[in-house]
Motif scaffolding. Structure first.
Motif, short mmCIF file in Angstrom:
data_model
loop_
_atom_site.label_atom_id
_atom_site.label_comp_id
_atom_site.label_asym_id
_atom_site.label_seq_id
_atom_site.Cartn_x
_atom_site.Cartn_y
_atom_site.Cartn_z
N LEU A 1 0.82 -1.21 0.00
CA LEU A 1 0.00 0.00 0.00
C LEU A 1 0.85 1.26 0.00
O LEU A 1 0.45 2.28 -0.55
CB LEU A 1 -0.94 0.00 1.21
CG LEU A 1 -1.83 -1.24 1.36
CD1 LEU A 1 -2.78 -1.06 2.53
CD2 LEU A 1 -2.59 -1.54 0.08
N GLY A 2 2.00 1.20 0.63
CA GLY A 2 2.88 2.36 0.68
C GLY A 2 4.17 2.02 1.40
O GLY A 2 4.21 1.09 2.20
N THR A 3 5.23 2.78 1.10
CA THR A 3 6.53 2.53 1.71
C THR A 3 6.90 3.65 2.67
O THR A 3 6.54 4.81 2.46
CB THR A 3 7.62 2.40 0.63
OG1 THR A 3 7.67 3.60 -0.15
CG2 THR A 3 7.33 1.21 -0.28
N LEU A 4 7.61 3.29 3.73
CA LEU A 4 7.97 4.23 4.78
C LEU A 4 9.46 4.13 5.09
O LEU A 4 10.01 3.02 5.11
CB LEU A 4 7.17 3.96 6.05
CG LEU A 4 5.64 3.92 5.97
CD1 LEU A 4 5.18 2.49 5.68
CD2 LEU A 4 5.03 4.41 7.26
N ALA A 5 10.08 5.25 5.36
CA ALA A 5 11.44 5.28 5.88
C ALA A 5 11.36 5.66 7.35
O ALA A 5 11.19 6.84 7.69
CB ALA A 5 12.30 6.28 5.11
N LEU A 6 11.43 4.66 8.22
CA LEU A 6 11.33 4.88 9.67
C LEU A 6 12.70 4.62 10.26
O LEU A 6 13.15 3.48 10.34
CB LEU A 6 10.29 3.93 10.27
CG LEU A 6 8.89 3.98 9.63
CD1 LEU A 6 7.97 2.95 10.27
CD2 LEU A 6 8.29 5.38 9.73
N LEU A 7 13.35 5.69 10.69
CA LEU A 7 14.77 5.60 11.04
C LEU A 7 15.03 5.71 12.53
O LEU A 7 16.17 5.85 12.95
CB LEU A 7 15.55 6.68 10.29
CG LEU A 7 15.42 6.62 8.76
CD1 LEU A 7 16.31 7.67 8.11
CD2 LEU A 7 15.78 5.24 8.22
N SER A 8 13.98 5.62 13.33
CA SER A 8 14.17 5.63 14.79
C SER A 8 13.04 4.86 15.43
O SER A 8 11.99 4.62 14.83
CB SER A 8 14.21 7.06 15.33
OG SER A 8 12.93 7.66 15.24
N ARG A 9 13.25 4.45 16.68
CA ARG A 9 12.21 3.75 17.42
C ARG A 9 10.97 4.63 17.56
O ARG A 9 9.83 4.15 17.47
CB ARG A 9 12.74 3.38 18.81
CG ARG A 9 11.79 2.59 19.68
CD ARG A 9 11.62 1.18 19.16
NE ARG A 9 10.29 0.96 18.63
CZ ARG A 9 9.90 -0.14 18.04
NH1 ARG A 9 10.76 -1.13 17.86
NH2 ARG A 9 8.67 -0.29 17.58
N ALA A 10 11.18 5.93 17.75
CA ALA A 10 10.05 6.85 17.90
C ALA A 10 9.21 6.89 16.63
O ALA A 10 7.97 6.95 16.69
CB ALA A 10 10.55 8.25 18.25
N GLU A 11 9.85 6.86 15.46
CA GLU A 11 9.10 6.88 14.21
C GLU A 11 8.33 5.58 14.00
O GLU A 11 7.20 5.59 13.51
CB GLU A 11 10.05 7.14 13.04
CG GLU A 11 10.60 8.55 13.01
CD GLU A 11 11.40 8.84 11.76
OE1 GLU A 11 11.57 10.04 11.45
OE2 GLU A 11 11.86 7.90 11.08
N VAL A 12 8.93 4.46 14.37
CA VAL A 12 8.23 3.18 14.28
C VAL A 12 7.01 3.18 15.20
O VAL A 12 5.92 2.73 14.82
CB VAL A 12 9.18 2.01 14.63
CG1 VAL A 12 8.41 0.70 14.72
CG2 VAL A 12 10.30 1.89 13.59
N ASP A 13 7.19 3.70 16.41
CA ASP A 13 6.07 3.77 17.36
C ASP A 13 4.95 4.68 16.83
O ASP A 13 3.76 4.36 16.96
CB ASP A 13 6.55 4.29 18.72
CG ASP A 13 7.43 3.27 19.44
OD1 ASP A 13 7.42 2.09 19.06
OD2 ASP A 13 8.14 3.69 20.38
N LYS A 14 5.33 5.79 16.23
CA LYS A 14 4.34 6.71 15.68
C LYS A 14 3.54 6.03 14.57
O LYS A 14 2.30 6.17 14.50
CB LYS A 14 5.04 7.96 15.14
CG LYS A 14 4.09 9.01 14.58
CD LYS A 14 4.85 10.24 14.08
CE LYS A 14 3.90 11.27 13.48
NZ LYS A 14 4.64 12.46 12.96
#
Length: 367
Positions: A192-205
């Motif tokens: 559905l879409g791609t994400l660049a999550l570069l920290s634990r906080a971004e993954v949690d968000k």
């Protein structure tokens, strides 16, 4: 033409939080690097004093004995874009917003940028511009996670394996066609879409946002009814069927496909507005299940399939002639899929069920 494309993209809108911005087409270029360039044009800077924001956007701005302070979580990978070449970007931001911006030093575990100043408007403006810098840089990062729908029902896997056997029986030896370019049946999926999550906080968000979509988007869209779609037919990504890199199966048109499209577009919209999802060239989510991809092609060397082999043992990408496959299998029926969940999946990973590692998921109605 390239000029037309540039003009079209000059009106592209980007959502960051609850705010909408129009992209600067001159900077929307893969060769543009905020580290090296003047981020603002000279005529722009004259209009960009800190008064361009008039509210605090519900930010948690602290009162200090020297004025105000705001702590902004930012993955350390983006710090270089905020600092800029020889610190120019950071100094410019500070001068134009009348703030001080403290960026963590390399190796610091706390991924938080601190903005301080004597005026709330300046702090809000600095935060907004940092958000824009991060969003621009995010679009250039390799994606680390993706929103996916597993297409791994027994019906689909059986259909796919029969398809693979039939293609290899009839077309093996045709230009570029071999077993290595077929998808792993345990990892068939809709992206559905791609994400660049570069920290634990971004993954949690991202995880929290997907959870909220369950009640705010998925339930209202499906109204408690299960969603069953049919995977039927083949299509290719580029314009030349004689030189194809990606061959994919399609979701059959119908009421269920329409509901899935609505759901997919809604999810992408929400993740885009949150500044988490990488922008796509498609106005709507392109629903497809990749079945053959030349990126999967490996060297025939003995250790090519081992984790140690890595990308060093990948061949240069070599397209394949899809015309014989399309001639024989264009209307191929892969089977039916009842969609049970939407995953936030981790790229380059394998979970206990042999699908991608699931960070979190949102369940769909099952009956």
């Amino acid at each position: 033409s390239e000029t037309t494309k540039l003009l079209k993209r000059s009106y592209e809108l980007v959502w960051i939080g609850k705010r909408c911005y129009r992209k600067n087409a001159l900077k929307d270029n893969p060769n543009f690097n905020p580290e090296d360039e003047e981020f603002y044009d000279a005529d722009q800077r004259s209009d960009m004093t800190y008064c361009d924001e008039s509210c605090d956007q519900d930010l948690d701005i602290e009162v200090t004995n020297r004025g105000f302070c705001l702590r902004v979580p930012v993955a350390s990978a983006y710090n270089k874009y905020i600092i800029g070449k020889k610190g120019e970007t950071k100094r410019r931001l500070e001068a134009e917003t009348k703030t001080q911006i403290a960026v963590p030093k390399p190796g610091d575990k706390e991924e938080v940028i601190v903005i301080s100043g004597q005026d709330k408007k300046g702090i809000v403006s600095a935060k907004t511009r940092i958000d824009v810098l991060v969003d621009s840089a995010r679009q250039r990062q390799p994606f680390t996670h993706f929103l996916s729908i597993p297409v791994t029902s027994d019906d689909i896997i059986t259909g796919f394996e029969n398809f693979k056997d039939d293609v290899l029986r009839l077309c093996d030896g045709d230009e570029g066609v071999d077993e290595s370019i077929f998808q792993n049946p345990s990892k068939l999926h809709l992206t559905l879409g791609t994400l660049a999550l570069l920290s634990r906080a971004e993954v949690d968000k991202a995880s929290e946002l997907l959870a909220s979509c369950r009640d705010e988007l998925i339930s209202p869209t499906l109204r408690g009814e299960p969603l069953t779609v049919h995977i039927t037919g083949l299509e290719y990504m580029n314009d030349d069927p004689g030189a194809v890199d990606v061959l994919y199966a399609k979701v059959k048109d119908g009421p269920a496909a329409t509901r899935l499209q609505t759901l997919a577009d809604g999810l992408v919209d929400r993740f885009s507005r949150a500044g988490l999802l990488q922008q796509s060239d498609f106005a709507r989510v392109k629903l497809h299940v990749t079945v053959m991809n030349t990126l999967f092609r490996r060297d025939p060397s003995p250790d090519a399939g081992s984790p140690q082999a890595g990308v060093g043992h990948r061949r240069a990408r070599e397209a394949f002639d899809a015309r014989p496959v399309l001639k024989n299998f264009k209307a191929y029926e892969f089977g039916s899929l009842t969609i049970r969940s939407i995953h936030l999946s981790q790229r380059y990973s394998t979970g206990p069920d042999q699908y991608y590692q699931c960070v979190t998921s949102a369940d769909l109605p099952s009956s």
